[in-house]
Design an enzyme around this catalytic site. Structure first.
Site, PDB file in Angstrom:
ATOM      1  N   ASP A 136       0.862  -1.187   0.000  1.00 14.52           N
ATOM      2  CA  ASP A 136       0.000   0.000   0.000  1.00 14.52           C
ATOM      3  C   ASP A 136       0.892   1.229   0.000  1.00 14.52           C
ATOM      4  O   ASP A 136       1.978   1.212   0.589  1.00 14.52           O
ATOM      5  CB  ASP A 136      -0.903   0.025   1.236  1.00 14.52           C
ATOM      6  CG  ASP A 136      -2.042  -0.984   1.176  1.00 14.52           C
ATOM      7  OD1 ASP A 136      -2.464  -1.335   0.056  1.00 14.52           O
ATOM      8  OD2 ASP A 136      -2.505  -1.405   2.244  1.00 14.52           O
ATOM      9  N   ASP A 150      -7.111  -1.486  -4.660  1.00 12.88           N
ATOM     10  CA  ASP A 150      -8.199  -1.061  -3.769  1.00 12.88           C
ATOM     11  C   ASP A 150      -9.087  -0.039  -4.463  1.00 12.88           C
ATOM     12  O   ASP A 150     -10.320  -0.077  -4.342  1.00 12.88           O
ATOM     13  CB  ASP A 150      -7.634  -0.462  -2.483  1.00 12.88           C
ATOM     14  CG  ASP A 150      -6.788  -1.447  -1.688  1.00 12.88           C
ATOM     15  OD1 ASP A 150      -7.018  -2.662  -1.809  1.00 12.88           O
ATOM     16  OD2 ASP A 150      -5.893  -0.994  -0.952  1.00 12.88           O
TER      17      ASP A 150
END
Length: 188
Positions: A136, A150
């Protein structure tokens, strides 16, 4: 009788179905490739924990590895998220045969590409197979840190929710159109 008259006016043609299926596949591939390329870029140019301001005070790159789900929930259940992402991916692939709407192709394609992007991390990134941590790096102040996969999943789910609320069926044939086509076929 022509093939189209046998199907009725409401039935999408085979060519249109192929177009929707290719749109679905293209959106999935686009989301997957964008996700994997940006994760490769982050892991190649940053060290874990590094932050890089993009738009000061609004957006920064913050490289972390997430073993959990959104907001780092369930960090000790990495294997569970691997199974969930695999099941979601298989379900979308099975459902793809029914796509008869361009927007359903886009929505399901984005969800599939995002799920496969994070599934790839879970399967092949350290610490081990099926227990990998997701990369991330997109960070806004006081918000979760996330990635392109995402974003694709959220965008696809929003699209699917809107289609459902608007009454657009996945097969592209509204119930009243199907009834009208059936009545027309019976009258012929």
């Amino acid at each position: 009788m022509s093939e189209n008259s046998l199907q009725g006016p409401a039935a999408p043609s085979i060519l249109r179905r192929r177009t929707f299926w290719l749109l679905w596949l293209g959106c999935a591939a686009f989301a997957y490739v964008c996700d994997q390329l940006t994760k490769w870029w982050v892991t190649s140019t940053m060290i874990e924990g590094q932050t890089t301001p993009v738009i000061p005070g609004i957006l920064q790159w913050y490289f972390i590895r997430n073993s959990g789900a959104a907001f780092s929930i369930g960090e000790n259940f990495t294997w569970f998220f691997t199974l969930i992402m695999a099941a979601v991916s298989v379900a979308i692939i099975v459902m793809s045969r029914r796509i008869g709407s361009a927007w359903w192709g886009v929505g399901l394609g984005l969800v599939l590409g995002g799920a496969l992007g994070n599934l790839t991390d879970r399967l092949f990134r350290p610490p081990s197979f099926a227990m990998g941590h997701v990369v991330d790096f997109i960070s806004f102040p006081n918000f979760a840190i996330f990635n392109m996969a995402d974003m694709a999943v959220v965008g696809g789910v929003i699209t699917i929710c809107l289609l459902t609320l608007l009454g657009v069926p996945m097969n592209g044939i509204k119930e009243e159109d199907a009834k009208a086509a059936a009545e027309e076929t019976e009258n012929d």
